[in-house]
Design an enzyme around this catalytic site. Structure first.
Site, mmCIF file in Angstrom:
data_model
loop_
_atom_site.group_PDB
_atom_site.id
_atom_site.type_symbol
_atom_site.label_atom_id
_atom_site.label_comp_id
_atom_site.label_asym_id
_atom_site.label_seq_id
_atom_site.Cartn_x
_atom_site.Cartn_y
_atom_site.Cartn_z
ATOM 1 N N GLY A 78 -5.601 -5.078 -9.399
ATOM 2 C CA GLY A 78 -6.864 -4.104 -9.078
ATOM 3 C C GLY A 78 -7.285 -4.573 -7.519
ATOM 4 O O GLY A 78 -6.572 -4.061 -6.837
ATOM 5 N N GLY A 79 -8.309 -5.270 -7.465
ATOM 6 C CA GLY A 79 -9.159 -5.200 -6.263
ATOM 7 C C GLY A 79 -8.335 -5.801 -5.111
ATOM 8 O O GLY A 79 -8.337 -5.532 -3.833
ATOM 9 N N GLU B 80 -3.479 -7.374 -19.865
ATOM 10 C CA GLU B 80 -4.578 -7.392 -19.243
ATOM 11 C C GLU B 80 -5.790 -7.563 -20.319
ATOM 12 O O GLU B 80 -6.133 -6.787 -20.910
ATOM 13 C CB GLU B 80 -4.952 -5.824 -18.525
ATOM 14 C CG GLU B 80 -3.972 -5.669 -17.200
ATOM 15 C CD GLU B 80 -4.666 -4.840 -16.400
ATOM 16 O OE1 GLU B 80 -4.508 -4.903 -15.261
ATOM 17 O OE2 GLU B 80 -5.002 -3.759 -16.693
ATOM 18 N N SER C 41 -7.869 -10.036 -12.548
ATOM 19 C CA SER C 41 -8.148 -10.752 -11.397
ATOM 20 C C SER C 41 -7.057 -11.753 -10.738
ATOM 21 O O SER C 41 -7.253 -12.689 -10.289
ATOM 22 C CB SER C 41 -9.428 -11.831 -11.634
ATOM 23 O OG SER C 41 -10.505 -11.013 -12.148
ATOM 24 N N ASN D 125 -2.801 -1.423 -8.411
ATOM 25 C CA ASN D 125 -3.751 -0.148 -9.434
ATOM 26 C C ASN D 125 -5.055 0.212 -8.700
ATOM 27 O O ASN D 125 -6.020 -0.827 -8.472
ATOM 28 C CB ASN D 125 -4.013 -0.821 -10.846
ATOM 29 C CG ASN D 125 -5.022 0.375 -11.659
ATOM 30 O OD1 ASN D 125 -5.169 1.462 -11.129
ATOM 31 N ND2 ASN D 125 -5.726 -0.211 -12.640
ATOM 32 N N TRP D 126 -5.025 1.041 -7.729
ATOM 33 C CA TRP D 126 -6.265 1.318 -6.654
ATOM 34 C C TRP D 126 -7.259 1.826 -7.685
ATOM 35 O O TRP D 126 -8.452 1.881 -6.981
ATOM 36 C CB TRP D 126 -5.751 2.299 -5.646
ATOM 37 C CG TRP D 126 -5.132 1.733 -4.598
ATOM 38 C CD1 TRP D 126 -4.680 0.365 -4.607
ATOM 39 C CD2 TRP D 126 -4.635 2.272 -3.493
ATOM 40 N NE1 TRP D 126 -4.090 0.171 -3.316
ATOM 41 C CE2 TRP D 126 -3.865 1.470 -2.538
ATOM 42 C CE3 TRP D 126 -4.359 3.747 -3.141
ATOM 43 C CZ2 TRP D 126 -3.197 1.502 -1.502
ATOM 44 C CZ3 TRP D 126 -3.756 3.965 -1.989
ATOM 45 C CH2 TRP D 126 -3.006 3.108 -1.142
ATOM 46 N N LYS D 127 -7.221 2.207 -8.905
ATOM 47 C CA LYS D 127 -8.416 2.863 -9.428
ATOM 48 C C LYS D 127 -9.048 3.898 -8.786
ATOM 49 O O LYS D 127 -8.486 4.950 -8.161
ATOM 50 C CB LYS D 127 -9.366 1.800 -9.978
ATOM 51 C CG LYS D 127 -8.663 0.572 -10.576
ATOM 52 C CD LYS D 127 -9.607 -0.437 -11.222
ATOM 53 C CE LYS D 127 -8.915 -1.429 -12.083
ATOM 54 N NZ LYS D 127 -9.692 -2.738 -12.745
ATOM 55 N N HIS E 156 -4.593 2.019 -19.868
ATOM 56 C CA HIS E 156 -5.557 0.817 -19.162
ATOM 57 C C HIS E 156 -6.986 0.676 -19.988
ATOM 58 O O HIS E 156 -7.335 1.716 -20.643
ATOM 59 C CB HIS E 156 -5.729 1.068 -17.889
ATOM 60 C CG HIS E 156 -6.274 -0.003 -16.815
ATOM 61 N ND1 HIS E 156 -7.712 -0.298 -17.205
ATOM 62 C CD2 HIS E 156 -5.699 -0.826 -16.101
ATOM 63 C CE1 HIS E 156 -8.004 -1.121 -16.254
ATOM 64 N NE2 HIS E 156 -6.869 -1.408 -15.752
ATOM 65 N N GLY F 289 -11.845 -7.339 -13.284
ATOM 66 C CA GLY F 289 -12.701 -7.110 -12.390
ATOM 67 C C GLY F 289 -13.752 -8.134 -12.494
ATOM 68 O O GLY F 289 -15.273 -8.098 -12.043
ATOM 69 N N GLU G 258 -9.735 0.847 -19.061
ATOM 70 C CA GLU G 258 -10.726 1.527 -18.762
ATOM 71 C C GLU G 258 -10.497 2.952 -19.430
ATOM 72 O O GLU G 258 -11.405 3.832 -19.741
ATOM 73 C CB GLU G 258 -10.895 1.640 -17.311
ATOM 74 C CG GLU G 258 -11.410 0.169 -16.605
ATOM 75 C CD GLU G 258 -10.609 0.060 -15.312
ATOM 76 O OE1 GLU G 258 -11.082 -0.919 -14.865
ATOM 77 O OE2 GLU G 258 -10.379 0.786 -14.639
#
Length: 251
Positions: free
Chosen positions: A234-235, A167, A213, A9-11, A95, A173, A97
């Site tokens: 994510g990251g 999640e 994470s 998930n590149w956001k 999500h 994150g 966010e």
């Protein structure tokens, strides 16, 4: 047997040029889709570049969000119908966010799931609790409530084919990761909830990811749990070497 699914998930990261470069650097080192399904979910502005770069490879392409209408006066939204026309495979909905920053409700997410299915795009339905909810020991009640609302009115066949991503918000994150035991416990609860709502077969078919994470150092332990079928990452999905380590965790 459920095929593992690792989805990046590149956001709000990457431009089309960077997207093409990323895919070019990984496309020849991905596992066969029958072994592990490799997915990148990218911002809408990158989807065309991502789809073109992934052509002929084992990489599956996903969007990060879509609206619950296919067309009309909805400035700034993404149409599920157009995602289908572009050949997009997956779409993340719900999500944390989106829920927190854009005030999306379970009703919104349920409507999105239905219209995505109507347009042959597979939803990745996110759920998860806040730190306050977990500290109050109400995480199961919270997540079960999300699942019941988000899946309301979907058929057993649809639920068998979608992906659920658990999640915990406190692990997204932050560098904090739910222990593999905590992640497994909740993913098992989600599967039992699907069984209660539908049947044994549907519960056995639905794939449940853990997100929060996830990285190359912990992915193998997480994926070793019986009810964890993948990761929503994510990251760690933003760097080619890291992404390849994730999808090739079985090697």
């Amino acid at each position: 047997m459920r095929t593992p699914i690792i989805a990046g998930n590149w956001k709000l990261n990457m431009n089309p040029e960077q997207t093409a470069e990323f895919v070019a650097s990984i496309k020849n080192e991905l596992p066969e889709s029958s072994k592990v399904e490799s997915v990148i979910c990218a911002p809408a502005v990158d989807l065309d570049a991502l789809k073109k770069a992934a052509e002929g490879s084992e990489l599956h392409v996903g969007a990060e969000n879509a609206y619950f209408e296919t067309e009309g006066a909805f400035t700034g939204e993404t149409s599920p119908k157009v995602l289908n026309e572009m050949g997009i495979d997956y779409c993340i909905i719900g999500h944390s966010e989106r829920r927190e920053y854009f005030h999306e409700t379970d009703e919104d997410i349920n409507k999105k799931a239905k219209v995505l299915f109507a347009n042959n795009v597979t939803p990745i339905v996110c759920c998860g609790e806040s730190l306050e909810t977990r500290e109050a020991n109400k995480q199961e009640e919270w997540v079960v409530g999300q699942i019941k609302a988000d899946l309301d009115g979907l058929s057993a066949e649809q639920v068998s084919n979608l992906v659920i991503a658990y999640e915990p918000i406190w692990a997204i994150g932050t560098g904090k990761t739910a222990s593999s035991e905590q992640a497994e416990e909740m993913c098992k609860t989600i599967r039992e909830t699907v069984k209660d709502l539908y049947d044994d077969e549907t519960a056995e078919n639905v794939r449940i990811q853990y997100g929060g994470s996830v990285n190359p150092a912990n992915v193998k332990e997480l994926m070793g749990k019986p009810n964890i079928d993948g990761g929503l990452v994510g990251g760690a999905s933003l760097k080619p070497d890291s992404y390849l380590a994730l999808v090739n965790y079985q090697d």
